[in-house]
Scaffold this motif. Structure first.
Motif, PDB file in Angstrom:
ATOM      1  N   VAL A 118       0.975  -0.929   0.021  1.00 29.00           N
ATOM      2  CA  VAL A 118       0.071   0.124   0.106  1.00 29.00           C
ATOM      3  C   VAL A 118       1.039   1.214  -0.128  1.00 29.00           C
ATOM      4  N   TYR A 119       1.842   1.037   0.779  1.00 27.78           N
ATOM      5  CA  TYR A 119       2.743   2.374   0.763  1.00 27.78           C
ATOM      6  C   TYR A 119       3.986   2.325  -0.257  1.00 27.78           C
ATOM      7  N   GLY A 120       4.523   1.163  -0.776  1.00 28.27           N
ATOM      8  CA  GLY A 120       5.046   1.139  -1.708  1.00 28.27           C
ATOM      9  C   GLY A 120       6.544   1.851  -1.417  1.00 28.27           C
ATOM     10  N   THR A 121       7.068   1.251   0.017  1.00 29.63           N
ATOM     11  CA  THR A 121       8.240   1.988   0.440  1.00 29.63           C
ATOM     12  C   THR A 121       8.271   1.402   2.010  1.00 29.63           C
ATOM     13  N   PHE A 122      10.066   1.232   2.428  1.00 27.67           N
ATOM     14  CA  PHE A 122      10.366   0.199   3.225  1.00 27.67           C
ATOM     15  C   PHE A 122      10.719   1.111   4.340  1.00 27.67           C
ATOM     16  N   ASP A 123      10.428   2.470   4.147  1.00 26.51           N
ATOM     17  CA  ASP A 123      10.942   3.853   4.859  1.00 26.51           C
ATOM     18  C   ASP A 123       9.595   3.869   6.199  1.00 26.51           C
TER      19      ASP A 123
ATOM     20  N   GLU B 239       8.254   7.448   5.364  1.00 29.25           N
ATOM     21  CA  GLU B 239       7.420   7.878   4.170  1.00 29.25           C
ATOM     22  C   GLU B 239       6.356   7.494   4.987  1.00 29.25           C
ATOM     23  N   MET B 240       6.398   5.953   5.000  1.00 32.40           N
ATOM     24  CA  MET B 240       4.592   5.597   5.759  1.00 32.40           C
ATOM     25  C   MET B 240       3.878   6.409   6.145  1.00 32.40           C
ATOM     26  N   VAL B 241       4.736   7.435   7.434  1.00 38.05           N
ATOM     27  CA  VAL B 241       3.869   8.098   8.208  1.00 38.05           C
ATOM     28  C   VAL B 241       3.062   9.618   7.264  1.00 38.05           C
ATOM     29  N   ARG B 242       4.204   9.504   6.189  1.00 37.61           N
ATOM     30  CA  ARG B 242       4.523  11.501   5.490  1.00 37.61           C
ATOM     31  C   ARG B 242       2.722  11.166   4.706  1.00 37.61           C
ATOM     32  N   TYR B 243       2.453   9.643   4.434  1.00 36.15           N
ATOM     33  CA  TYR B 243       1.694   9.363   3.377  1.00 36.15           C
ATOM     34  C   TYR B 243       0.691   9.167   4.226  1.00 36.15           C
ATOM     35  N   GLN B 244      -0.025   7.966   5.585  1.00 38.79           N
ATOM     36  CA  GLN B 244      -0.922   8.193   6.242  1.00 38.79           C
ATOM     37  C   GLN B 244      -1.148   9.773   6.768  1.00 38.79           C
ATOM     38  N   GLN B 245      -0.463  11.187   6.537  1.00 34.09           N
ATOM     39  CA  GLN B 245      -0.857  12.115   7.128  1.00 34.09           C
ATOM     40  C   GLN B 245      -1.881  12.604   5.663  1.00 34.09           C
TER      41      GLN B 245
ATOM     42  N   LEU C 143     -11.262  12.597   6.658  1.00 34.03           N
ATOM     43  CA  LEU C 143     -10.633  11.225   7.191  1.00 34.03           C
ATOM     44  C   LEU C 143      -9.448  11.346   7.104  1.00 34.03           C
ATOM     45  N   PRO C 144      -8.520  10.959   8.329  1.00 37.65           N
ATOM     46  CA  PRO C 144      -7.401  11.009   7.535  1.00 37.65           C
ATOM     47  C   PRO C 144      -7.040   9.117   6.831  1.00 37.65           C
ATOM     48  N   LYS C 145      -5.847   9.267   6.221  1.00 35.09           N
ATOM     49  CA  LYS C 145      -5.216   8.322   5.529  1.00 35.09           C
ATOM     50  C   LYS C 145      -4.422   6.925   5.838  1.00 35.09           C
ATOM     51  N   TRP C 146      -5.222   6.787   7.362  1.00 30.41           N
ATOM     52  CA  TRP C 146      -4.514   5.492   8.275  1.00 30.41           C
ATOM     53  C   TRP C 146      -4.693   4.755   7.980  1.00 30.41           C
ATOM     54  N   GLY C 147      -3.005   3.555   7.861  1.00 30.86           N
ATOM     55  CA  GLY C 147      -3.771   1.852   7.498  1.00 30.86           C
ATOM     56  C   GLY C 147      -4.162   1.451   8.048  1.00 30.86           C
ATOM     57  N   ILE C 148      -5.477   1.431   9.370  1.00 28.17           N
ATOM     58  CA  ILE C 148      -6.325   0.353   9.545  1.00 28.17           C
ATOM     59  C   ILE C 148      -6.897   1.113   8.490  1.00 28.17           C
TER      60      ILE C 148
ATOM     61  N   LEU D 255       2.461  -0.766  15.473  1.00 28.65           N
ATOM     62  CA  LEU D 255       1.211  -0.798  14.748  1.00 28.65           C
ATOM     63  C   LEU D 255       0.535   0.517  14.734  1.00 28.65           C
ATOM     64  N   VAL D 256       0.997   0.916  15.700  1.00 33.32           N
ATOM     65  CA  VAL D 256       0.684   2.873  15.661  1.00 33.32           C
ATOM     66  C   VAL D 256       1.695   3.316  13.814  1.00 33.32           C
ATOM     67  N   THR D 257       2.907   3.294  13.285  1.00 35.70           N
ATOM     68  CA  THR D 257       3.424   3.600  12.841  1.00 35.70           C
ATOM     69  C   THR D 257       2.792   2.960  11.477  1.00 35.70           C
ATOM     70  N   LEU D 258       2.248   2.122  11.326  1.00 36.91           N
ATOM     71  CA  LEU D 258       1.653   1.378  10.434  1.00 36.91           C
ATOM     72  C   LEU D 258       0.482   1.341   9.814  1.00 36.91           C
ATOM     73  N   PHE D 259       0.035   1.586  11.011  1.00 39.42           N
ATOM     74  CA  PHE D 259      -1.956   1.483  10.864  1.00 39.42           C
ATOM     75  C   PHE D 259      -2.411   2.846  11.399  1.00 39.42           C
ATOM     76  N   LEU D 260      -1.497   3.726  12.475  1.00 37.29           N
ATOM     77  CA  LEU D 260      -2.991   4.582  13.346  1.00 37.29           C
ATOM     78  C   LEU D 260      -1.997   5.666  12.843  1.00 37.29           C
ATOM     79  N   GLY D 261      -1.049   6.159  12.130  1.00 34.03           N
ATOM     80  CA  GLY D 261      -1.141   7.386  10.934  1.00 34.03           C
ATOM     81  C   GLY D 261       0.585   7.612  11.369  1.00 34.03           C
ATOM     82  N   GLY D 262       1.276   6.895  12.765  1.00 38.45           N
ATOM     83  CA  GLY D 262       2.445   6.965  13.853  1.00 38.45           C
ATOM     84  C   GLY D 262       2.495   8.117  14.369  1.00 38.45           C
ATOM     85  N   TYR D 263       2.952   9.547  13.947  1.00 39.44           N
ATOM     86  CA  TYR D 263       3.254  10.502  15.168  1.00 39.44           C
ATOM     87  C   TYR D 263       1.829  10.974  14.039  1.00 39.44           C
ATOM     88  N   ALA D 264       1.442  11.196  12.869  1.00 38.65           N
ATOM     89  CA  ALA D 264       0.933  12.463  12.383  1.00 38.65           C
ATOM     90  C   ALA D 264       0.047  12.876  13.813  1.00 38.65           C
TER      91      ALA D 264
END
Lengths: 361, 165
Positions: free
Chosen positions: A174-179, A182-188, A195-200, A263-272
């Motif tokens: 989904v995120y297309g990255t290992f970083d 980057e994942m958190v930036r995507y979720q922002q 509606l935030p674009k969170w992994g969940i 879990l938070v970083t991947l699905f709940l928007g990390g530090y967003a």
């Protein structure tokens, strides 16, 4: 590398260590009082306000106990196991981003101890390392309950590593990255502007599988078979006392915090920041007439706070589940892992891959 | 013979998720009931003490009359009936010149020792006693710092206890 960089890294390491190790007593306190409240009891309420100093007193108790080593144990591995138990989850914190960046003296500091492009793989490696203390401790202490605990622990962690990895792989697609940054930036980003674009929300099934898998990985109830107090006494750490037991105890909670952070970083928007808080911080920064540097620092403060808040929510969920569900039987655990979660996560991965291929053209 | 009980599970039951959510809601309800309303079952022991029933069998005492003279007449019934053999009585005659009771209390105990460490608190001494002299109070805090304190002598047993303590 300049002196500033070295100091910045040391500062970040100190901050992460302080927050992680400092929150363990608080979680232990909440676990004991929370379980008491769920069961209609009061819990430890004598030491300090609301019994908050109880974990510290427990630490003193553990530290002053007799340092016992069983005669027929393998001494090297016996002593290595508790150290490894603490080190493995702590090391994984190195790659978890807990904020975007702060600006000190005109220089930007990334709020992440090491900026690794393959961050998620490092986390997987350290999570895999968590099997070793269980096996080493159970085997080296030369005790039948210890060996049973080690066998159960290693087999359940191996089996759930697959579901864990596959649900993670679908998020990588989904995120297309290992970083992780980057994942958190995507979720922002947001859906429809609010509606935030969170992994969940992007992949709820993957979230559910990941949630179950981290319960197994950290040996928490309802999957605490390696410890299984009522059948194996204490499982793999049965022969450990005093400070060495305390290290296992500590490691369990550090591993829980680590798993929740992932879990938070991947699905709940990390530090967003939580929806609305970002706007609040922005208006606050403008109304206080801050420089753009300080506005960024204020935002970073908000991000660190929301990251800790989200992790704390997951930790509360851990405690809540522990005092709700009974322990699984071993065959039920294996059935769930191999016959349900493994195929489910595989199908999920296939679905996500084909969906992405379809919309990606 | 084993009897097979078939459990009817609906389609949704087999996911276990609804059952899990029900369980979580139950514990959440109890959590807030204890936290917010303070409805807990715990008795904060040293400050608050549990009231036991009037029939509770705790620390022994010997009842005394209005002259602070023990009701015991050294009949040895309690010592005989005691299954733990923890009562030791030495009898003595009351001085006839200074005995206002006449025949009612001709005998008295010279010593009356109870070994509380042997006692099993069965209450048979209390049942056997024809004078309602030996009794078990509601006092349940029997811990002592040494063994000697757990040997109750006549002087200690004659302490004043209201009702059953």
């Amino acid at each position: 590398m300049s002196l500033f960089d070295i100091l910045a890294i040391l500062g970040k390491v100190a901050f992460v260590l302080a927050v992680v190790l400092g929150s363990v007593p608080l979680i232990v306190w909440f676990e004991r009082r929370g379980s008491a409240w769920i069961q209609g009891r009061v819990g430890p309420n004598r030491v300090g306000p609301f019994g908050l100093f109880q974990p510290f007193v427990d630490v003193v108790k553990f530290a002053t106990k007799e340092n016992f080593v069983p005669r027929d144990s393998s001494k090297v591995y016996y002593h290595l196991a508790p150290a490894l138990a603490v080190v493995a989850p702590l090391a994984a914190f190195a790659v978890i981003p807990f904020g975007s960046q702060i600006i000190v003296m005109g220089q930007a500091i990334q709020l992440q101890i090491t900026q690794l492009d393959i961050g998620i793989l490092a986390i997987l490696a350290f999570a895999g390392l968590e099997i070793y203390p269980v096996m080493l401790a159970g085997w080296s202490s030369n005790n039948k309950y210890g060996v049973f605990g080690a066998l159960r622990g290693s087999s359940q962690m191996m089996s759930y590593e697959i579901a864990f990895g596959l649900s993670l792989a679908s998020m990588l697609l989904v995120y297309g990255t290992f970083d992780l940054n980057e994942m958190v930036r995507y979720q922002q980003n947001t859906f429809f502007g609010f509606l935030p674009k969170w992994g969940i929300l992007l992949n709820p099934l993957s979230f559910l599988i990941f949630l179950i898998a981290i319960f197994v990985e950290t040996n928490r109830l309802p999957f605490d078979l390696p410890e299984g107090d009522s059948e194996l006494v204490a499982g793999y750490h049965i022969e450990y006392g005093a400070t060495k037991f305390m290290m296992f105890f500590f490691a369990e909670y550090v591993a829980m915090i680590m798993a929740s952070s992932v879990l938070v970083t991947l699905f709940l928007g990390g530090y967003a920041t939580l929806p609305g808080v970002g706007l609040l911080i922005h208006t606050l920064g403008i109304s206080l007439d801050l420089t753009s540097d300080n506005q960024q620092n204020l935002l970073a403060l908000g991000q660190v706070t929301s990251f800790i808040f989200k992790v704390a929510l997951i930790m509360i969920f851990y405690v809540w589940v522990r005092w709700t569900l009974p322990r699984f039987r071993f065959d039920q655990l294996m059935n769930l892992g191999w016959k349900i979660l493994f195929p489910l996560s595989l199908i999920n991965l296939m679905f996500v891959a084909s969906f992405l291929a379809w919309i990606g053209g | 013979m084993a009897k097979v009980v078939s459990r009817k599970e609906s389609f949704w039951d087999r996911f276990y998720i609804p059952a899990l959510l029900i369980g979580l809601s139950v514990t959440l309800k109890h959590f807030f009931r204890s936290l917010v309303l303070g409805k807990t079952k715990t008795i904060q022991y040293p400050e608050v003490k549990r009231e036991y029933s009037q029939r509770f069998r705790g620390r022994h005492f010997i009842s005394i009359d209005q002259n602070k003279i023990e009701n015991c007449t050294s009949c040895y019934l309690c010592q005989t009936v005691c299954p733990a053999e923890c009562i030791t009585i030495v009898a003595e005659e009351r001085d006839p010149a200074q005995n206002p009771y006449g025949v009612a209390k001709e005998k008295k105990p010279l010593s009356f020792d109870i070994d509380a460490l042997r006692c099993c608190f069965c209450g048979m001494c209390e049942e056997a006693c024809p004078k309602d002299a030996i009794k078990l109070s509601r006092d349940y805090e029997l811990a002592t710092l040494n063994r000697d304190e757990a040997m109750y002598d006549l002087n200690y047993l004659k302490r004043e206890v209201k009702g059953r303590g």
